[in-house]
Design an enzyme around this catalytic site. Structure first.
Site, mmCIF file in Angstrom:
data_model
loop_
_atom_site.group_PDB
_atom_site.id
_atom_site.type_symbol
_atom_site.label_atom_id
_atom_site.label_comp_id
_atom_site.label_asym_id
_atom_site.label_seq_id
_atom_site.Cartn_x
_atom_site.Cartn_y
_atom_site.Cartn_z
ATOM 1 N N TRP A 100 -111.431 -8.394 5.134
ATOM 2 C CA TRP A 100 -111.622 -8.196 6.583
ATOM 3 C C TRP A 100 -113.098 -8.077 6.966
ATOM 4 O O TRP A 100 -113.463 -7.405 7.937
ATOM 5 C CB TRP A 100 -110.847 -6.952 7.069
ATOM 6 C CG TRP A 100 -109.519 -6.831 6.409
ATOM 7 C CD1 TRP A 100 -108.505 -7.746 6.464
ATOM 8 C CD2 TRP A 100 -109.065 -5.775 5.562
ATOM 9 N NE1 TRP A 100 -107.450 -7.305 5.703
ATOM 10 C CE2 TRP A 100 -107.755 -6.110 5.150
ATOM 11 C CE3 TRP A 100 -109.622 -4.574 5.126
ATOM 12 C CZ2 TRP A 100 -107.008 -5.285 4.316
ATOM 13 C CZ3 TRP A 100 -108.878 -3.747 4.295
ATOM 14 C CH2 TRP A 100 -107.592 -4.112 3.903
ATOM 15 N N GLY A 101 -113.950 -8.700 6.167
ATOM 16 C CA GLY A 101 -115.375 -8.691 6.498
ATOM 17 C C GLY A 101 -116.072 -7.395 6.121
ATOM 18 O O GLY A 101 -117.259 -7.219 6.404
ATOM 19 N N ASP A 147 -107.260 -8.267 11.389
ATOM 20 C CA ASP A 147 -106.167 -9.182 11.731
ATOM 21 C C ASP A 147 -106.251 -9.581 13.200
ATOM 22 O O ASP A 147 -106.421 -8.735 14.080
ATOM 23 C CB ASP A 147 -104.817 -8.497 11.464
ATOM 24 C CG ASP A 147 -104.604 -8.268 9.976
ATOM 25 O OD1 ASP A 147 -105.512 -8.581 9.184
ATOM 26 O OD2 ASP A 147 -103.524 -7.766 9.621
ATOM 27 N N ASP A 194 -105.711 -9.729 -1.026
ATOM 28 C CA ASP A 194 -105.958 -8.757 0.048
ATOM 29 C C ASP A 194 -106.690 -7.520 -0.502
ATOM 30 O O ASP A 194 -106.954 -7.415 -1.702
ATOM 31 C CB ASP A 194 -104.612 -8.377 0.684
ATOM 32 C CG ASP A 194 -104.719 -8.133 2.182
ATOM 33 O OD1 ASP A 194 -105.828 -7.832 2.659
ATOM 34 O OD2 ASP A 194 -103.689 -8.225 2.874
HETATM 35 C C1 GLA Z 1 -103.489 -7.479 5.817
HETATM 36 C C2 GLA Z 1 -104.032 -8.881 6.011
HETATM 37 C C3 GLA Z 1 -103.021 -9.699 6.787
HETATM 38 C C4 GLA Z 1 -101.701 -9.723 6.065
HETATM 39 C C5 GLA Z 1 -101.212 -8.299 5.846
HETATM 40 C C6 GLA Z 1 -99.968 -8.246 4.963
HETATM 41 O O1 GLA Z 1 -103.422 -6.797 7.022
HETATM 42 O O2 GLA Z 1 -105.253 -8.845 6.684
HETATM 43 O O3 GLA Z 1 -103.505 -11.019 6.968
HETATM 44 O O4 GLA Z 1 -101.849 -10.381 4.828
HETATM 45 O O5 GLA Z 1 -102.209 -7.508 5.206
HETATM 46 O O6 GLA Z 1 -99.542 -6.930 4.716
#
Ligand code: GLA
Length: 511
Positions: free
Chosen positions: A211-212, A232, A176
């Site tokens: 996230w792009g 998300d 992440d």
């Molecule tokens: C981010 C990611 C999610 C998830 C959360 C966990 O928001 O994009 O998919 O993994 O963290 O905290």
């Protein structure tokens, strides 16, 4: 679509893409692919389950074991869902001692530690359990110093964490992007983690999750096996549609071992209806998206499991050619998506974004097939062969829902089919919209029925005004009032070229 029927006025676009106030009234008349990461994994989009939506940070050994059992017992494993992925929250947190001094959640050797209360048996035992059931275990890490939920991150410890995951028998790592320094560069930090994972003696799927934000499709194919294309996903129809819109034009970057990831399957979550659940699986299959279940499979209802295990839809997702499908037409809220499949077949999804049932039509010519071809459609949700269809098909699609067919055409020529496409205004609609700045967003929707699009060029008259080696194929068109005539020239991977129907734009100042 209606390009030819006289001047149209259009302050009436669908809600989800309407522009703001109008200064201009627009009137309408009418990859370079880098080498893939060679870990030989994810030759088709990964399928599995992820803990984040059903469990949040309350993940524990008991819950993951029960999930593993449910994946097997509910037929999900048999349907292809083999990764059970633990997301954020699994490790011991940093804390403070009695004097208030910070205490690292890592152990004295600097290793991450599974939370001792929630994972008393450790991760190795859990991986062994998953493997004993014929499944694989995934884990979560983070490029910054802390994960998104505040657990220890891998920053500066990439090699140590990669080695630990390998020693535990982990099969899949989602990395992440929270709490990174403002100057951190995603390609560099992900390459670092990817290299350390690759140096271990274990092959692990590497899932990139920024996230792009860095346009990962342009670089991540040689670093990881999949990359998130956006934020998300929420379990509601409008959010699913808006994430879908973000995928338009990214198809040229995907292929075996390298996938765009529009996030989790919310099938079974929120208040999604059966039609919406089916629509998400249909669309994620056309998109060659990873199929990661985001619902609690220990208590999933029968109809949810029925959607998730619909084999003929999954077969589209897992098609061995690994060519991501694309949107081929759009009339505002009614869309046609298509994907080339092996044996010169195609999958087609007719998507109705609206609150009322609607008839949606597709012509074979829009799919790059001869316009008079006889094709055999098979409804992939009912599993029924439909009547032979000449030139196209049209059917009523439920409100907020999708219809999905697989098309075969025994009389299709075996020679390369040239690409097709169209130029559209805004995010897809051929009927136009209002713009407040005079900059009109134009988009090309290119498609190749038997391969990939490799180049798109937009021409104004015979002058090239925009050229793309990969998507997204959109650009701003800013001109004084006047009449403009544009076409797009599209090239496929066999070197065939075709030119779209002209798009004629009349731009007038609005009083
Ligand atoms: C981010 C990611 C999610 C998830 C959360 C966990 O928001 O994009 O998919 O993994 O963290 O905290």
């Amino acid at each position: 679509m209606n390009f030819g029927g006289g001047w149209l006025q259009f302050p009436f676009m669908s809600q989800h893409r309407r522009g703001s106030a109008a200064a201009l009234l627009v009137l309408l008349c009418a990859t370079l692919r880098a080498p893939a990461l060679e870990n030989e994994l994810a030759r088709t989009p990964p399928m599995g389950w992820n803990s984040w939506y059903p469990m949040g940070t309350k993940v524990d050994d008991k819950g993951i074991r029960a999930t593993i059992d449910a994946v097997v017992a509910n037929g999900l494993k048999q349907a292809g869902y083999i990764y059970v992925n633990i997301d954020d929250g699994w490790s011991r947190r940093d804390s403070r001692d009695a004097q208030g001094n910070p205490v690292s959640g890592r152990d004295e050797h600097g290793n991450l530690v599974p939370d001792p209360q929630r994972f008393p048996n450790g991760m190795r035992a859990l991986a062994d359990y998953a493997h004993s059931k014929g499944l694989k275990l995934g884990i979560y890490s983070n490029a910054g110093a802390r994960t998104c939920s505040g657990y220890p991150g891998s920053q500066g410890r990439e090699q140590q964490d990669a080695n630990l995951f390998a020693a535990w028998g982990i099969d899949y790592v989602k990395h992440d992007w929270c709490n990174v320094s403002p100057t951190a560069k995603a390609p560099e930090l992900y390459r670092l983690m990817g290299q350390h994972l690759a140096k271990t003696d274990r092959r692990m799927v590497f899932s990139i999750c920024d996230w792009g934000s860095s346009n990962p499709w342009t670089w991540a194919g040689e670093v990881g096996n999949l990359w998130r294309t956006g934020g998300d996903l929420a379990p509601n129809w409008l959010n699913i549609l808006s994430v879908l819109d973000q995928q338009v034009g990214l198809e040229s970057y995907a292929g075996p071992g390298r996938w765009n990831d529009p996030d989790i399957l919310h099938v079974g979550n929120g208040r999604l209806t059966l039609d919406q659940n089916r629509a998400q699986l249909s669309l994620w299959s056309i998109l060659a998206a990873p199929l990661l279940i985001g619902t609690d499979v220990r208590k999933a209802e029968k109809d949810v499991l029925g959607v998730l295990t619909r084999r003929e839809v999954i077969a589209v997702n897992q098609d061995p050619l690994g060519i991501q499908g694309a949107k081929v037409s759009d009339t505002g809220d009614l869309e046609v998506w298509a994907r080339p499949l092996k044996d010169r077949a195609q999958a087609v999804v007719l998507l109705n974004r609206t609150q009322a049932p609607a008839k949606i039509a597709v012509k074979w010519s829009e799919l790059g097939w001869p316009s008079d071809l006889a094709a055999r459609p098979r409804d992939l949700w009912t599993g029924q062969d439909m009547e032979e269809a000449h030139g196209g098909l049209s059917t009523e699609v439920p409100a907020y829902g999708a219809f999905m067919v697989r098309l075969t055409a025994p009389k299709l020529p075996t020679t390369n089919l040239p690409p097709v496409g169209r130029l559209v205004i805004g995010d897809g609609s051929p009927v136009g919209t209002l713009y407040d700045t005079g900059r009109i967003r134009l988009r090309v929707l290119p498609y190749d029925a038997d391969g990939r699009v490799t180049k798109v060029e937009v021409l104004e008259g015979d002058k090239s005004i925009q050229s793309f080696a990969g998507g997204p194929y959109h650009f701003q068109f800013q001109r004084p009032p006047g009449l403009y005539r544009l076409t797009a020239r599209i090239t496929d991977d066999a070197g065939a070229t075709s030119t779209t129907e002209p798009l004629e734009l009349k731009i007038e100042l609005k009083k």
